[in-house]
Design an enzyme around this catalytic site. Structure first.
Site, mmCIF file in Angstrom:
data_model
loop_
_atom_site.group_PDB
_atom_site.id
_atom_site.type_symbol
_atom_site.label_atom_id
_atom_site.label_comp_id
_atom_site.label_asym_id
_atom_site.label_seq_id
_atom_site.Cartn_x
_atom_site.Cartn_y
_atom_site.Cartn_z
ATOM 1 N N ARG A 12 0.840 -1.210 0.000
ATOM 2 C CA ARG A 12 0.000 0.000 0.000
ATOM 3 C C ARG A 12 0.874 1.260 0.000
ATOM 4 O O ARG A 12 0.559 2.249 -0.682
ATOM 5 C CB ARG A 12 -0.935 -0.016 1.208
ATOM 6 C CG ARG A 12 -2.079 -1.012 1.073
ATOM 7 C CD ARG A 12 -3.116 -0.839 2.170
ATOM 8 N NE ARG A 12 -2.657 -1.322 3.449
ATOM 9 C CZ ARG A 12 -2.942 -2.533 3.947
ATOM 10 N NH1 ARG A 12 -3.659 -3.390 3.240
ATOM 11 N NH2 ARG A 12 -2.504 -2.880 5.144
ATOM 12 N N PHE A 58 -11.574 -5.050 -6.014
ATOM 13 C CA PHE A 58 -11.694 -5.801 -4.759
ATOM 14 C C PHE A 58 -11.157 -4.922 -3.621
ATOM 15 O O PHE A 58 -10.320 -5.332 -2.833
ATOM 16 C CB PHE A 58 -10.910 -7.115 -4.811
ATOM 17 C CG PHE A 58 -11.200 -7.977 -6.015
ATOM 18 C CD1 PHE A 58 -12.312 -8.805 -6.041
ATOM 19 C CD2 PHE A 58 -10.355 -7.956 -7.121
ATOM 20 C CE1 PHE A 58 -12.579 -9.613 -7.145
ATOM 21 C CE2 PHE A 58 -10.609 -8.751 -8.221
ATOM 22 C CZ PHE A 58 -11.723 -9.583 -8.239
ATOM 23 N N ASP A 86 -16.016 -2.907 -5.349
ATOM 24 C CA ASP A 86 -16.194 -4.088 -4.516
ATOM 25 C C ASP A 86 -17.652 -4.513 -4.588
ATOM 26 O O ASP A 86 -18.535 -3.666 -4.767
ATOM 27 C CB ASP A 86 -15.791 -3.812 -3.066
ATOM 28 C CG ASP A 86 -15.430 -5.082 -2.307
ATOM 29 O OD1 ASP A 86 -14.229 -5.354 -2.133
ATOM 30 O OD2 ASP A 86 -16.347 -5.818 -1.897
ATOM 31 N N SER A 87 -17.891 -5.805 -4.447
ATOM 32 C CA SER A 87 -19.269 -6.300 -4.514
ATOM 33 C C SER A 87 -19.990 -6.176 -3.183
ATOM 34 O O SER A 87 -21.207 -6.378 -3.115
ATOM 35 C CB SER A 87 -19.281 -7.762 -4.967
ATOM 36 O OG SER A 87 -18.578 -8.575 -4.036
ATOM 37 N N ASP A 139 -6.339 -6.919 -6.180
ATOM 38 C CA ASP A 139 -6.046 -7.664 -4.944
ATOM 39 C C ASP A 139 -7.259 -8.516 -4.594
ATOM 40 O O ASP A 139 -7.978 -8.235 -3.632
ATOM 41 C CB ASP A 139 -5.709 -6.693 -3.808
ATOM 42 C CG ASP A 139 -5.286 -7.419 -2.542
ATOM 43 O OD1 ASP A 139 -4.792 -8.554 -2.648
ATOM 44 O OD2 ASP A 139 -5.451 -6.846 -1.445
ATOM 45 N N CYS A 194 -3.323 -14.269 -3.288
ATOM 46 C CA CYS A 194 -3.107 -14.739 -1.914
ATOM 47 C C CYS A 194 -3.491 -16.209 -1.799
ATOM 48 O O CYS A 194 -3.698 -16.718 -0.694
ATOM 49 C CB CYS A 194 -3.885 -13.886 -0.915
ATOM 50 S SG CYS A 194 -5.681 -13.971 -1.111
#
Length: 326
Positions: free
Chosen positions: A141, A157, A179-180, A230, A270
């Protein structure tokens, strides 16, 4: 070596001391204190947020020694509060029920806020992802802030907007966050309010499925100078790698097509079931299909408080690439 209270006291104290010896971790309000196998404590995760430590116990062995682990953390850190977030699905594999609650102290009615790289962020340790925050992305970040100046940024995301707020702090011209999850976006906007030094007029919030939104943005002819991908874990094990590979290729292909010439892509995985070599091949295939030439500027990884034991390479779950695209 005998496994007893003294065993945990030694190992927890050693893990805390290792982090205290690293200059880049000095003064961090959000810090991983114990990183499971890599700290010699399989099934034990402990993250510190100010004066609160959040613990996650994922194995039967760790679960058995809950009291010793909590006591050892209190002695090693002097923290006022310890909260347990052992509510992850992996506990089902060992026949363990979800467990949450205070092990020391209580701060249920207080908002927990930390400052990371000059940006204030609320930590939902009661119900948020992981222990409430993605500490492993701290340095990435910070890197986003360094790259964002005068750029049009798309953060996919975005969750609670860690990358987005760092991009704004770095001087981005515009930051669109996708984002959802409506609740996650609500927290993201709350985080922006916590930082009045940031220009809220430069922030755009999009509640949408990222896969569909990337296609829509491309159809609309949008172009970005910096894109952050991400996503959540697509492959929990190697058995899911093929399906995950298709998902990673899809989002990277569309992101590459959305980048302006000279644009930058920060892309991550990830998934423990997708290793660094496979991830790089997937992204290379996406670039080929997108008709874009891309170069790796930097390999990206987890922060220093998320070490990887050489004897446990599976601990290197977070891998990323910073690409510059023609």
């Amino acid at each position: 070596e005998s496994v007893d209270d003294a065993f945990f006291k030694r190992r927890v104290a050693a893990a805390v001391a290792r982090r205290a010896a690293l200059p880049e971790l000095a003064g961090q309000q959000g810090l991983r204190l114990i990183h499971a196998e890599s700290d010699g404590l399989p099934g034990v995760i402990a993250d510190r947020y100010g004066d609160t430590v959040v613990v996650q116990l994922t194995t039967a062995g760790a679960d058995k020694w809950r009291a010793a682990i909590a006591d050892s953390l209190h002695k090693a850190t002097g923290c006022a509060r310890i909260y347990e977030r052992s509510d992850v699905e992996v506990r089902n594999l060992e026949g363990l029920e979800p467990v949450t609650g205070w092990l020391l102290g209580d701060a249920s009615g207080e908002e927990l806020v930390i400052t990371e790289n000059g940006v204030r962020m609320a930590v939902d340790f009661l119900a948020g992802h992981k222990t409430g925050f993605y500490l492993d992305q701290r340095e990435n970040r910070r890197r986003t802030a360094e790259l964002a100046r005068d750029r049009r940024v798309l953060n996919c995301f975005c969750y609670t907007a860690g990358f987005s707020l760092q991009a704004l702090a770095g001087g981005a011209r515009e930051v669109a966050s996708v984002d959802s999850s409506g609740p996650a976006l609500a927290t993201a906007q709350r985080n922006l309010v916590l930082n009045p030094q940031l220009d809220a007029a430069r922030a755009i919030w999009l509640e949408a499925d990222v896969f569909a939104e990337l296609r829509s943005l491309r159809a609309a002819g949008e172009r970005y100078d910096l894109i952050v991908l991400d996503p959540p874990k697509f492959a929990h094990t190697a058995a899911h790698a093929e399906r995950a590979g298709r998902a990673y290729k899809d989002i990277n292909l569309h992101a590459l097509q959305l980048l302006a010439p000279g644009g930058l892509l920060m892309t991550y995985s990830c998934s423990g079931g997708v290793d660094a070599e496979l991830f790089r091949k997937i992204v290379a295939g996406a670039a080929l299909d997108a008709g874009r030439r891309a170069r790796i500027v930097q390999q990206l990884q987890g922060a220093a408080d998320h070490p990887v034991d050489l004897a446990f390479p599976e601990g290197e779950y977070l891998k990323g690439l910073l690409l510059q695209v023609e």
